[in-house]
Design a protein around this motif. Structure first.
Motif, PDB file in Angstrom:
ATOM      1  N   THR A 125       0.836  -1.199   0.000  1.00  0.00           N
ATOM      2  CA  THR A 125       0.000   0.000   0.000  1.00  0.00           C
ATOM      3  C   THR A 125       0.873   1.251   0.000  1.00  0.00           C
ATOM      4  O   THR A 125       0.654   2.178  -0.786  1.00  0.00           O
ATOM      5  N   TRP A 126       1.903   1.267   0.852  1.00  0.00           N
ATOM      6  CA  TRP A 126       2.808   2.415   0.910  1.00  0.00           C
ATOM      7  C   TRP A 126       3.582   2.557  -0.392  1.00  0.00           C
ATOM      8  O   TRP A 126       3.782   3.677  -0.884  1.00  0.00           O
ATOM      9  N   LEU A 127       4.030   1.443  -0.938  1.00  0.00           N
ATOM     10  CA  LEU A 127       4.748   1.506  -2.215  1.00  0.00           C
ATOM     11  C   LEU A 127       3.845   2.036  -3.319  1.00  0.00           C
ATOM     12  O   LEU A 127       4.281   2.798  -4.175  1.00  0.00           O
ATOM     13  N   GLY A 128       2.577   1.613  -3.298  1.00  0.00           N
ATOM     14  CA  GLY A 128       1.616   2.100  -4.286  1.00  0.00           C
ATOM     15  C   GLY A 128       1.460   3.610  -4.217  1.00  0.00           C
ATOM     16  O   GLY A 128       1.395   4.286  -5.241  1.00  0.00           O
ATOM     17  N   MET A 129       1.433   4.136  -2.985  1.00  0.00           N
ATOM     18  CA  MET A 129       1.324   5.591  -2.826  1.00  0.00           C
ATOM     19  C   MET A 129       2.588   6.276  -3.334  1.00  0.00           C
ATOM     20  O   MET A 129       2.522   7.321  -3.975  1.00  0.00           O
ATOM     21  N   PHE A 130       3.742   5.678  -3.091  1.00  0.00           N
ATOM     22  CA  PHE A 130       5.017   6.227  -3.539  1.00  0.00           C
ATOM     23  C   PHE A 130       5.110   6.208  -5.062  1.00  0.00           C
ATOM     24  O   PHE A 130       5.540   7.176  -5.689  1.00  0.00           O
TER      25      PHE A 130
END
Length: 159
Positions: A125-130
């Motif tokens: 999820t965090w990587l997707g936001m990044f």
């Protein structure tokens, strides 16, 4: 007769993921949870070949990315705790119990980064936001995931 036997063996052997370059992240996650049958590309295979394939894939991962420094510290802390426990059994010094408790706390602090720490789904999820798009577990390969994770770490260090 020999041709027939070869055909039977060929069809019962199963096909396995050969590299982290092609294995989907979803399968990697399942294997890390102990479900080694996810090393197979299809349903054919056996537990022995599952374990062999997983060993090969994990060795490739270690060769490519190595062990995280925090994980090395975690292993060192566990080793030190085991040594302290054996010293306590031999010497019966009460102070060793205090040192063992200190090591247990250190292990707990380091364990936050593994297993009970952040789930891969949360990291995705965090990587997707990044990245600005969703990282799909079933289409992203293991190597792609860990390369993205490394790049994310480098980008965070610059900030």
């Amino acid at each position: 007769m020999l041709k027939r036997l070869k055909k039977i063996l060929f069809f019962t052997q199963g096909e396995y993921w050969n590299s982290i370059d092609e294995m989907p992240l979803y399968n990697w996650i399942k294997c890390n949870d102990g479900k080694l049958e996810y090393t197979r590309k299809n349903k054919k295979g056996n537990k022995k070949n599952d374990a062999l394939s997983w060993g090969k894939l994990y060795n490739e991962y270690l060769h490519e990315f190595g062990l995280d420094t925090r994980y090395k510290k975690y292993l060192e802390a566990q080793k030190k705790k085991a040594i302290l426990q054996s010293e306590y059994v031999i010497t019966k010094e009460k102070f060793k119990l205090t040192e063992i408790e200190i090591q247990k706390q250190r292990i707990e602090d380091l364990a936050m980064y593994f297993g009970e720490g952040k789930q891969i789904e949360v990291i995705l999820t965090w990587l997707g936001m990044f990245l600005g798009y969703k990282v799909d577990q079933k289409t992203t390969t293991v190597k792609e995931y860990f390369v993205i994770l490394e790049e994310y770490g480098k980008a965070n260090k610059k900030v």
